[in-house]
Write an enzyme that holds these catalytic residues in place. Structure first.
Site, mmCIF file in Angstrom:
data_model
loop_
_atom_site.group_PDB
_atom_site.id
_atom_site.type_symbol
_atom_site.label_atom_id
_atom_site.label_comp_id
_atom_site.label_asym_id
_atom_site.label_seq_id
_atom_site.Cartn_x
_atom_site.Cartn_y
_atom_site.Cartn_z
ATOM 1 N N LEU A 195 0.832 -1.200 0.000
ATOM 2 C CA LEU A 195 0.000 0.000 0.000
ATOM 3 C C LEU A 195 0.867 1.249 0.000
ATOM 4 C CD1 LEU A 195 -2.698 -0.965 2.655
ATOM 5 C CD2 LEU A 195 -3.046 -0.770 0.191
ATOM 6 N N CYS A 261 -17.027 -2.734 -0.508
ATOM 7 C CA CYS A 261 -16.567 -3.001 0.849
ATOM 8 C C CYS A 261 -17.636 -3.755 1.636
ATOM 9 C CB CYS A 261 -16.228 -1.691 1.561
ATOM 10 S SG CYS A 261 -14.826 -0.808 0.830
ATOM 11 N N ASP A 277 -9.526 -1.835 8.289
ATOM 12 C CA ASP A 277 -8.159 -1.712 8.782
ATOM 13 C C ASP A 277 -7.373 -0.660 8.007
ATOM 14 O OD1 ASP A 277 -5.983 -2.388 10.382
ATOM 15 O OD2 ASP A 277 -5.273 -3.919 8.992
#
Length: 367
Positions: A195, A261, A277
């Site tokens: 990320l 999501c 998270d």
């Protein structure tokens, strides 16, 4: 009510390693309060009580960090005891632990085996690549110690998988890494694209993956996996097994492959709750399990439009021939286009590289 998912951070962001690419260090630095210390037993009890009593069918508890084993084994023993205390309806309870493995010993293994924990063990390739990014705070290598932990988990029959963060070095050397994992008997694997810092332009750090690098990585890894599949000895690789299941008409198990999501409850050490998270920032705070019921937290999730935002996908993506398997990727990898009001995945080109070669093969083999 669907199965409830709870992820706790018993030691907040505290860790005994210093990984160069740690996404949670980045998140902590972008909120009002960076670190929340150790979770108290009272907070643990409230989290389990407020979720267990509302669950139907099944509930999942995962412990992550930072490094959750820093909170100590007695904390997780208490968690299991609270689960038994508040499981009034005989629901199925799943427990998981994500760890860097540095503190795993025989006592931990006995506990994890006895209580049926699934363990995610973080390993980044061979020793050369792992130790380049995953060192202790004093700069010591960690690969040998983590491999020792893997051996203990194996010895005691603990279910575990290997979690590897894909950085440029991992992507470039995946053939070597794949063979090394195979030699070590690591048959359950998960690969997560590294990320970039949240809210910042992608591709600007030394560990950032370009779409081209990630696409070539997926292509080469799948070629290795498919070769072994044809011989009946392929490892379980979460992303690929989800693609195969989706081709066969099953819903994906991994949240980043669903296209939107899901409902998660991610809990910091003080009891505060966030929807994911990857988004544990002030603006995403949903409530606190020490004071708020699950109904309030779910209502707050709806108010901030967290799940709804993940539906704002570029129409071109929805019309793509690969959408059935791609689903637009994880929301965390999507970039907002102010002109269209929609999101576009930074790794779109990566998925095209991969699916250009393998989509028809996957659909023909497993559809």
């Amino acid at each position: 009510m669907p199965p409830i998912s709870v992820l706790m951070k018993p030691a907040s962001g505290m860790c005994n390693m210093r990984c160069e690419y740690c996404f949670y260090c980045d998140e902590m630095g972008k909120r009002t309060k960076e670190f929340f210390g150790f979770m108290s037993e009272e907070t643990l009890k409230n989290v389990i009580r407020r979720t267990m009593l509302r669950a139907e069918g099944a509930i999942s508890y995962a412990y992550q960090g930072g490094e959750p084993t820093l909170r100590g084994i007695d904390f997780l023993k208490k968690a299991v005891a609270y689960q038994k205390q508040y499981n009034k309806n005989g629901i199925r309870v799943n427990n998981a632990l994500q760890t860097n493995g540095y503190l795993i010993n025989e006592e931990w293994c006995l506990f994890l085996k006895e209580n049926h924990f699934l363990v995610g063990l973080s390993v980044d390739g061979t020793a050369e690549h792992h130790d380049a990014l995953r060192r202790t705070k004093t700069g010591e290598n960690t690969f040998d110690r983590v491999c020792l932990s893997a051996g203990l988990l194996e010895k005691y029959g603990v279910d575990y998988n290997i979690l590897t963060v894909v950085t440029p070095g991992i992507a470039e050397n995946i053939e070597e890494i794949y063979r090394d994992y195979q030699r070590r008997g690591w048959h359950y694997q998960q690969y997560i694209a590294c990320l970039d810092p949240l809210g910042e332009p992608c591709g600007k750090t030394e560990y950032s993956l370009t779409p081209e690098e990630y696409g070539q990585f997926l292509d080469r890894l799948f070629a290795l996996w498919y070769r072994d599949y044809q011989k009946g000895r392929q490892p379980y690789i979460r992303q690929f097994d989800n693609y195969v299941g989706m081709a066969a008409g099953y819903p994906p198990e991994a949240c980043d492959q669903r296209g939107t999501c899901g409902i998660q409850n991610v809990v910091e050490a003080d009891g505060s709750v966030y929807p994911c998270d990857f988004y544990m920032l002030d603006e995403y705070l949903l409530g606190n399990f020490n004071t708020d019921r699950l109904e309030y937290i779910d209502r707050r999730r709806k108010e901030i439009g967290f799940i709804e935002r993940s539906c704002q996908l570029n129409p071109e993506c929805l019309e793509c021939r690969y959408y059935r398997l791609c689903r637009g990727g994880c929301q965390r990898h999507r970039e907002y286009n102010a002109e269209t009001g929609m999101y576009e995945n930074y790794f779109c080109k990566a998925y095209r590289i991969f699916f250009d070669r393998w989509y028809e093969k996957i659909m023909a083999e497993w559809n």
